[in-house]
Design a protein around this motif. Structure first.
Motif, short mmCIF file in Angstrom:
data_model
loop_
_atom_site.label_atom_id
_atom_site.label_comp_id
_atom_site.label_asym_id
_atom_site.label_seq_id
_atom_site.Cartn_x
_atom_site.Cartn_y
_atom_site.Cartn_z
N PRO A 1 51.62 41.05 51.11
CA PRO A 1 50.56 41.50 52.02
C PRO A 1 49.20 41.53 51.34
N PHE A 2 48.17 41.52 52.17
CA PHE A 2 46.81 41.67 51.62
C PHE A 2 46.60 43.12 51.22
N LEU A 3 47.12 44.02 52.05
CA LEU A 3 46.89 45.45 51.79
C LEU A 3 48.20 46.20 51.94
N ASP A 4 48.60 46.90 50.88
CA ASP A 4 49.66 47.89 51.07
C ASP A 4 48.98 49.25 50.98
N SER A 5 49.55 50.19 51.66
CA SER A 5 48.83 51.47 51.86
C SER A 5 48.73 52.30 50.58
N GLN A 6 49.44 51.89 49.51
CA GLN A 6 49.58 52.81 48.37
C GLN A 6 48.41 52.84 47.40
N ASN A 7 47.70 51.74 47.25
CA ASN A 7 46.71 51.74 46.17
C ASN A 7 45.35 51.18 46.62
N LEU A 8 44.93 51.54 47.82
CA LEU A 8 43.68 51.02 48.37
C LEU A 8 42.48 51.45 47.52
N SER A 9 42.35 52.78 47.28
CA SER A 9 41.15 53.26 46.58
C SER A 9 41.08 52.69 45.16
N GLU A 10 42.24 52.57 44.54
CA GLU A 10 42.29 52.02 43.18
C GLU A 10 41.80 50.57 43.16
N ARG A 11 42.23 49.79 44.16
CA ARG A 11 41.84 48.38 44.20
C ARG A 11 40.35 48.23 44.52
N ASP B 1 37.97 50.41 43.98
CA ASP B 1 37.23 50.88 42.81
C ASP B 1 37.21 49.80 41.72
N ARG B 2 38.34 49.17 41.54
CA ARG B 2 38.44 48.14 40.51
C ARG B 2 37.55 46.94 40.86
N LEU B 3 37.53 46.56 42.15
CA LEU B 3 36.73 45.41 42.56
C LEU B 3 35.24 45.69 42.43
N LEU B 4 34.86 46.93 42.67
CA LEU B 4 33.44 47.27 42.57
C LEU B 4 32.95 47.22 41.12
N HIS B 5 33.88 47.24 40.19
CA HIS B 5 33.49 47.15 38.78
C HIS B 5 33.99 45.86 38.14
N VAL B 6 34.28 44.87 38.99
CA VAL B 6 34.96 43.67 38.48
C VAL B 6 34.14 42.93 37.41
N VAL B 7 32.85 42.86 37.62
CA VAL B 7 32.06 42.08 36.66
C VAL B 7 31.90 42.83 35.34
N GLN B 8 31.59 44.12 35.47
CA GLN B 8 31.37 44.91 34.26
C GLN B 8 32.65 45.08 33.45
N SER B 9 33.76 45.33 34.17
CA SER B 9 34.98 45.67 33.44
C SER B 9 35.95 44.51 33.34
N ASN B 10 35.43 43.28 33.47
CA ASN B 10 36.30 42.12 33.36
C ASN B 10 36.88 42.07 31.95
N LYS B 11 38.03 42.68 31.82
CA LYS B 11 38.58 42.92 30.48
C LYS B 11 38.91 41.63 29.76
N LYS B 12 38.60 41.63 28.49
CA LYS B 12 39.03 40.53 27.64
C LYS B 12 40.40 40.89 27.10
N CYS B 13 41.34 40.03 27.36
CA CYS B 13 42.70 40.31 26.90
C CYS B 13 42.77 40.10 25.39
N SER B 14 43.46 40.98 24.73
CA SER B 14 43.66 40.81 23.30
C SER B 14 44.40 39.50 23.06
N ARG B 15 43.89 38.67 22.16
CA ARG B 15 44.53 37.39 21.91
C ARG B 15 45.89 37.57 21.25
N LYS B 16 46.07 38.72 20.60
CA LYS B 16 47.33 38.94 19.90
C LYS B 16 48.47 39.15 20.88
#
Ligand code: ZN
Length: 325
Positions: A260-270, A272-287
């Motif tokens: 699904p596009f939306l499940d009811s469980q984690n709307l606010s989390e998603r 919130d995450r999208l609103l910070h997508v550019v700033q918090s675009n995490k770099k994955c540890s290469r290790k």
């Protein structure tokens, strides 16, 4: 109890399946909290793959031991002939293994049947839309309850309710459909089917279920990341689309094999995450991917060597004789 040759083989297969799966599920259960913490430090796509692999480990190991070791060693080294005594502990484990397998088969059959019923109920009203130069075909369901999802395992079907089409702007709809495209390309519905097929593991079912839940959450994050593509405007459109769909009310009943596009469980989390997508675009540890790659390579080498080494089949046969007694 005396059992003939092929019934003995069946008994050994199911009891080995139960034993190995239980042992591996116990190990995964112990490792689960640490693995989930480790996954939180990874990029969503990698983390979802990692948790999928971890959840499938008990079934993979049990399948390898049964099909790669028990069956060949039995067929090669067990003399054909009359019946042989099989102990009650082995029979009890075989029954548990058979019950586990039947449970898996029943879950898959039930979910597949429900999926077929939903596909028929959705009808066949078609609509097309261009996204990123690709013509996307969708099935429009005339209903008020919000629905936007990819259904199907082999022939995917994008289903959208008329209420969602009316509520979303073109940009929001494109962002939402990009999210669904990620589910389709990454075959998330097939993974959901595999989760249903994987034995629950009796007493370990709660922890194994927690891994599946975390996978589902991370699969949504990964699809969001794909749809946003690091672009803050797309991320904003996607976040708005999530809120708009949520405003339409509770989703209609849906089959288990569906992304699904939306499940009811984690709307606010998603959101919130999208609103910070550019700033918090995490770099994955290469290790991290390197460590996972090395671990997978080591396990593969070890298992291949064990299977190719003829003496290992004799050892397995010796252990099977002890299991039967
Ligand atoms: Zn989704």
């Amino acid at each position: 109890m005396s059992l003939p040759y092929f019934l003995r083989l069946l008994c050994i297969c199911f009891s080995a399946l139960f034993l190995v799966h239980a042992a591996a599920a116990a190990g995964v259960t112990i490792a689960a909290p640490g693995a989930i913490r480790l996954a939180r430090g990874m990029r969503a796509r990698l983390a979802s793959r990692f948790l999928f692999g971890l959840r499938m480990l008990p079934l993979g190991l049990a399948g390898f031991v049964v099909l790669g070791l028990c069956v060949p060693s039995f067929l090669w080294l067990e003399p054909q002939g009359g019946g042989e005594q099989v102990g009650w502990p082995c029979l009890a484990m075989a029954l548990l293994g058979a019950a586990m397998s039947l449970g898996s088969a029943a879950r898959v059959a039930g979910a597949s049947l429900r999926s077929l019923q939903f596909r028929r109920a959705w009808g066949n009203t078609r609509g097309d839309i261009w996204i990123d130069g690709e013509l996307v075909s969708m099935t429009i369901v005339p209903q008020q309850a919000p629905l936007l999802a990819v259904a199907g395992i082999i022939r995917h079907k994008l289903v959208v309710s008329s209420s969602v089409l009316q509520a979303l702007s073109p940009d929001e709809l494109c962002a939402a459909l990009r999210h669904e495209r990620a589910h389709r390309v990454w075959r998330d519905n097939f993974k959901r089917l595999v989760f249903l097929a994987a034995p629950r593991g009796f007493v370990f079912s709660r922890k194994l279920g927690a891994i599946e839940h975390q996978w589902s959450r991370l699969a949504e994050w990964a699809a969001d990341d794909h749809a946003a593509g690091g672009d803050s405007q797309r991320a904003l459109s996607l976040a708005t689309a999530l809120v708009q769909v949520a405003r339409l009310g509770s989703a209609a009943p849906q089959p288990a094999i569906l992304s699904p596009f939306l499940d009811s469980q984690n709307l606010s989390e998603r959101v919130d995450r999208l609103l910070h997508v550019v700033q918090s675009n995490k770099k994955c540890s290469r290790k991290t991917p390197a460590m996972i790659g090395c671990a997978v390579l080591l396990v593969t080498c070890f298992l291949s060597a064990a299977m190719l080494w003829p003496a290992s089949l004799s050892i397995v046969h010796f252990l099977l004789e002890r299991l039967i007694d």
